[in-house]
Scaffold this motif. Sequence first.
Motif, PDB file in Angstrom:
ATOM      1  N   GLU A 197       0.826  -1.208   0.000  1.00 45.33           N
ATOM      2  CA  GLU A 197       0.000   0.000   0.000  1.00 45.33           C
ATOM      3  C   GLU A 197       0.862   1.261   0.000  1.00 45.33           C
ATOM      4  O   GLU A 197       0.580   2.224  -0.732  1.00 45.33           O
ATOM      5  CB  GLU A 197      -0.919  -0.002   1.221  1.00 45.33           C
ATOM      6  N   ARG A 198       1.942   1.251   0.785  1.00 47.22           N
ATOM      7  CA  ARG A 198       2.834   2.414   0.842  1.00 47.22           C
ATOM      8  C   ARG A 198       3.511   2.660  -0.517  1.00 47.22           C
ATOM      9  O   ARG A 198       3.676   3.802  -0.949  1.00 47.22           O
ATOM     10  CB  ARG A 198       3.901   2.191   1.915  1.00 47.22           C
ATOM     11  N   ILE A 199       3.919   1.580  -1.174  1.00 47.95           N
ATOM     12  CA  ILE A 199       4.565   1.714  -2.479  1.00 47.95           C
ATOM     13  C   ILE A 199       3.597   2.300  -3.494  1.00 47.95           C
ATOM     14  O   ILE A 199       3.951   3.206  -4.261  1.00 47.95           O
ATOM     15  CB  ILE A 199       5.108   0.354  -2.955  1.00 47.95           C
ATOM     16  N   GLU A 200       2.373   1.816  -3.512  1.00 47.40           N
ATOM     17  CA  GLU A 200       1.398   2.332  -4.472  1.00 47.40           C
ATOM     18  C   GLU A 200       1.104   3.811  -4.214  1.00 47.40           C
ATOM     19  O   GLU A 200       0.995   4.604  -5.160  1.00 47.40           O
ATOM     20  CB  GLU A 200       0.118   1.499  -4.413  1.00 47.40           C
ATOM     21  N   GLN A 201       0.981   4.198  -2.957  1.00 45.06           N
ATOM     22  CA  GLN A 201       0.791   5.610  -2.629  1.00 45.06           C
ATOM     23  C   GLN A 201       1.971   6.443  -3.123  1.00 45.06           C
ATOM     24  O   GLN A 201       1.801   7.524  -3.705  1.00 45.06           O
ATOM     25  CB  GLN A 201       0.636   5.782  -1.119  1.00 45.06           C
ATOM     26  N   GLY A 202       3.187   5.932  -2.901  1.00 50.19           N
ATOM     27  CA  GLY A 202       4.386   6.650  -3.315  1.00 50.19           C
ATOM     28  C   GLY A 202       4.478   6.802  -4.825  1.00 50.19           C
ATOM     29  O   GLY A 202       4.851   7.873  -5.333  1.00 50.19           O
ATOM     30  N   LEU A 203       4.169   5.742  -5.559  1.00 51.42           N
ATOM     31  CA  LEU A 203       4.223   5.819  -7.019  1.00 51.42           C
ATOM     32  C   LEU A 203       3.216   6.817  -7.568  1.00 51.42           C
ATOM     33  O   LEU A 203       3.502   7.558  -8.521  1.00 51.42           O
ATOM     34  CB  LEU A 203       3.992   4.435  -7.619  1.00 51.42           C
ATOM     35  N   LYS A 204       2.033   6.877  -6.982  1.00 51.63           N
ATOM     36  CA  LYS A 204       1.029   7.852  -7.415  1.00 51.63           C
ATOM     37  C   LYS A 204       1.512   9.281  -7.154  1.00 51.63           C
ATOM     38  O   LYS A 204       1.299  10.186  -7.971  1.00 51.63           O
ATOM     39  CB  LYS A 204      -0.294   7.588  -6.700  1.00 51.63           C
ATOM     40  N   GLN A 205       2.171   9.496  -6.024  1.00 54.47           N
ATOM     41  CA  GLN A 205       2.704  10.826  -5.707  1.00 54.47           C
ATOM     42  C   GLN A 205       3.825  11.214  -6.669  1.00 54.47           C
ATOM     43  O   GLN A 205       3.914  12.380  -7.098  1.00 54.47           O
ATOM     44  CB  GLN A 205       3.202  10.847  -4.267  1.00 54.47           C
ATOM     45  N   ILE A 206       4.664  10.267  -7.050  1.00 58.62           N
ATOM     46  CA  ILE A 206       5.739  10.541  -8.004  1.00 58.62           C
ATOM     47  C   ILE A 206       5.165  10.847  -9.378  1.00 58.62           C
ATOM     48  O   ILE A 206       5.652  11.752 -10.084  1.00 58.62           O
ATOM     49  CB  ILE A 206       6.729   9.355  -8.050  1.00 58.62           C
ATOM     50  N   GLU A 207       4.138  10.116  -9.762  1.00 57.63           N
ATOM     51  CA  GLU A 207       3.446  10.418 -11.016  1.00 57.63           C
ATOM     52  C   GLU A 207       2.998  11.870 -11.056  1.00 57.63           C
ATOM     53  O   GLU A 207       3.218  12.591 -12.034  1.00 57.63           O
ATOM     54  CB  GLU A 207       2.195   9.524 -11.151  1.00 57.63           C
ATOM     55  N   ALA A 208       2.336  12.296  -9.990  1.00 59.30           N
ATOM     56  CA  ALA A 208       1.814  13.664  -9.926  1.00 59.30           C
ATOM     57  C   ALA A 208       2.942  14.686  -9.919  1.00 59.30           C
ATOM     58  O   ALA A 208       2.861  15.736 -10.582  1.00 59.30           O
ATOM     59  CB  ALA A 208       0.941  13.822  -8.686  1.00 59.30           C
ATOM     60  N   MET A 209       4.011  14.412  -9.198  1.00 61.35           N
ATOM     61  CA  MET A 209       5.122  15.349  -9.078  1.00 61.35           C
ATOM     62  C   MET A 209       5.816  15.577 -10.412  1.00 61.35           C
ATOM     63  O   MET A 209       6.177  16.707 -10.761  1.00 61.35           O
ATOM     64  CB  MET A 209       6.121  14.825  -8.050  1.00 61.35           C
ATOM     65  N   PHE A 210       5.996  14.519 -11.215  1.00 65.36           N
ATOM     66  CA  PHE A 210       6.710  14.631 -12.477  1.00 65.36           C
ATOM     67  C   PHE A 210       5.777  14.782 -13.676  1.00 65.36           C
ATOM     68  O   PHE A 210       6.244  15.029 -14.786  1.00 65.36           O
ATOM     69  CB  PHE A 210       7.606  13.407 -12.687  1.00 65.36           C
ATOM     70  N   GLY A 211       4.478  14.621 -13.467  1.00 65.42           N
ATOM     71  CA  GLY A 211       3.547  14.705 -14.582  1.00 65.42           C
ATOM     72  C   GLY A 211       3.786  13.634 -15.620  1.00 65.42           C
ATOM     73  O   GLY A 211       3.630  13.860 -16.827  1.00 65.42           O
ATOM     74  N   THR A 212       4.193  12.476 -15.171  1.00 63.77           N
ATOM     75  CA  THR A 212       4.558  11.373 -16.056  1.00 63.77           C
ATOM     76  C   THR A 212       3.835  10.099 -15.627  1.00 63.77           C
ATOM     77  O   THR A 212       3.692   9.829 -14.443  1.00 63.77           O
ATOM     78  CB  THR A 212       6.080  11.135 -16.016  1.00 63.77           C
ATOM     79  N   SER A 213       3.407   9.336 -16.603  1.00 64.11           N
ATOM     80  CA  SER A 213       2.669   8.107 -16.309  1.00 64.11           C
ATOM     81  C   SER A 213       3.604   7.005 -15.813  1.00 64.11           C
ATOM     82  O   SER A 213       4.656   6.752 -16.409  1.00 64.11           O
ATOM     83  CB  SER A 213       1.937   7.626 -17.564  1.00 64.11           C
TER      84      SER A 213
END
Length: 370
Positions: free
Chosen positions: A253-269
């Motif tokens: 769950e923590r990894i999925e939350q982190g990946l979603k935050q990185i997506e938003a931060m970089f604007g990259t899928s």
Amino acid sequence: MVEVTALEEIIYDWFEYFHSHPEVSWKEFNTTKKIASILDDMQVQYKTFDDVTGLVAEIGQGEEIIAVRADIDALWQEVDGVMQANHSCGHDANISMVLGALYTLKNMKLGKRIRFIFQPAEELGGGALAMIKHNVIKDVSYLFGIHLRPIEELPLGKIAPAIHHGAAVFLNGVISGEDAHGARPHQGRNAIDIIVAVQQMVKNIYIDPFEVYSVKLTKIVADGGSVNIIPGNATFSLDVRAQKNEILNIIQERIEQGLKQIEAMFGTSIGWDWIDKTPGAEVSEEAARIAELSIIESMGMEYLAPPVETPGSDDFHFYTIKSPDLKAVMIGVGANLTPGLHHPNMVFNRQALIDGTKVLTTTLKNAAKG
């Protein structure tokens, strides 16, 4: 003494065959045929399957069923510069010890039936689930397994009544950014920057320090095709482990939350898939007690070691996850095994095959008492 020596020679011969003829997961065709041939020679009935490799044999009589599992597949890895199938996890030993127990027990009067499960594809994590679909643990009350242990866990001459494997799962990720010229980085989305952010994210996952767990990047592929092209696309993999199933779920769950935050931060899928999830051990104290007493009975008190705690995983534990009432345990056999499991040049003292066979035979005999 002559009979014991003869059995030892038979076990060593079986091991030599399986060790010399490794086959990878789901392709254990000749391994299955060889086990079937051995069972034919023993005049033991067995069942094969149309859709998967492996087989199941049964001896004894009665309503209650005791079972034992042997995994039969090998790894695909580089050995001395050559990619090949290789029994570096000791499944060749597991097959031989389980066959040795079957050979010894087949003519004994047993109060219960004993089912011998020769399971494919443990290394890919799907073999146990395939066997479960074929109802191999239907009506089974106790399930036992056996596995050699590396020397840092158990030396030769020590046997543990239980192995507490950890849980494991792997993630394959895909970053879909945009390439750019090395002189104009602002025109792209650098996948390497995102990979660095993923690395920092997993290093900042903190769980209760009394829990055992690890998260690490194990593969990164990011190539723009030239040193002056900033790559926008990349793939990566994570290896995630925990001693307890519930801790593994929290980390996912923590990894999925982190990946979603990185997506938003970089604007990259960033896309990802979880694969090959293997549960941690759910050890039956009752089954472990039977194994413990059997170690003492067959080998002496000096052989008894405490249960093994290991971060390694095994799909054996799917059997208990899918059937919570099943009383299961895996026995750990000391073998002076070095440098370690899955090392391409793994070696061990083959006396462990005889030690393990004696303990497993006694364990199954005691569990099958009327």
